[in-house]
Write an enzyme that holds these catalytic residues in place. Structure first.
Site, short mmCIF file in Angstrom:
data_model
loop_
_atom_site.label_atom_id
_atom_site.label_comp_id
_atom_site.label_asym_id
_atom_site.label_seq_id
_atom_site.Cartn_x
_atom_site.Cartn_y
_atom_site.Cartn_z
N HIS A 58 -5.53 -4.51 -0.75
CA HIS A 58 -4.32 -4.99 -1.84
C HIS A 58 -3.45 -3.77 -1.67
CE1 HIS A 58 -6.00 -8.03 -4.55
NE2 HIS A 58 -7.31 -7.57 -3.92
N ILE A 106 0.15 -13.59 -4.84
CA ILE A 106 0.69 -14.82 -5.77
C ILE A 106 0.81 -14.32 -6.91
CG2 ILE A 106 -1.28 -16.19 -6.21
CD1 ILE A 106 0.26 -18.59 -5.28
N ASN A 137 -11.51 -4.86 -3.01
CA ASN A 137 -12.67 -5.15 -4.15
C ASN A 137 -13.38 -5.78 -3.11
OD1 ASN A 137 -10.85 -4.71 -6.24
ND2 ASN A 137 -9.85 -6.71 -6.25
N GLN A 163 -14.14 -9.16 -6.22
CA GLN A 163 -13.67 -9.91 -5.16
C GLN A 163 -13.74 -11.44 -5.28
OE1 GLN A 163 -15.60 -9.15 -1.28
NE2 GLN A 163 -14.00 -10.35 -0.05
N HIS A 196 -9.52 -8.49 2.78
CA HIS A 196 -8.17 -7.96 2.31
C HIS A 196 -8.07 -6.68 1.64
CE1 HIS A 196 -9.91 -10.35 -0.85
NE2 HIS A 196 -8.99 -9.77 -1.72
#
Ligand code: 5GP
Ligand code: ZN
Length: 114
Positions: A102, A33, A87, A94, A100
């Site tokens: 990136h 986002i 992270n 994080q 997740h």
């Protein structure tokens, strides 16, 4: 295997909208986002695990799938160079505790990260 309070679990089930770019048996990938590069996609496992280490221990197939999906996203953008960042832990920035990666691509990057 999901956490009702987890933002990314909510994206997984469609309760929070996201711009999904790829899906696989073990993963989904959607645009960050707040992008930090022309390509900034988050690849997450369908299984709720807090970080890549716990995912690799609990479900190695899902961890490998996540790496393969990251490469597929990078192959479709930029010039083949990309950065894959996990992270891990609050001190490493994080903020969402659903594993997740990136995938960042499409611009030159410096090292070391801040
Ligand atoms: P972290 O800081 O945990 O490594 O990364 C979390 C990432 O999730 C951040 O880059 C942030 O911009 C992204 N993010 C946070 N909330 C949302 C959201 O609701 N939708 C999407 N697509 N990305 C989000
Ligand atoms: Zn989750």
């Amino acid at each position: 295997m999901s956490d009702t309070d987890c933002l990314f679990c909510k994206i997984l089930v469609g309760d929070i909208p996201a711009e999904i770019v790829r899906e696989s048996e073990h993963t989904i990938a959607f645009k960050d986002i707040n992008p930090e590069a022309p390509t900034h996609v988050l690849v997450i496992p369908r299984r709720h695990e807090p970080d890549i280490g716990s995912l690799a221990a609990a479900d190695p197939d899902a961890a490998i799938a996540l790496l393969n999906e990251a490469k597929a996203i990078a192959d479709g953008s930029g010039n083949g160079s990309y950065r894959l960042v996990f992270n891990t832990g609050a001190d490493a920035s994080q903020t969402v505790f659903h594993c997740h990666g990136h995938v960042l691509a499409g611009r030159s990057m410096t090292w070391p990260p801040g």
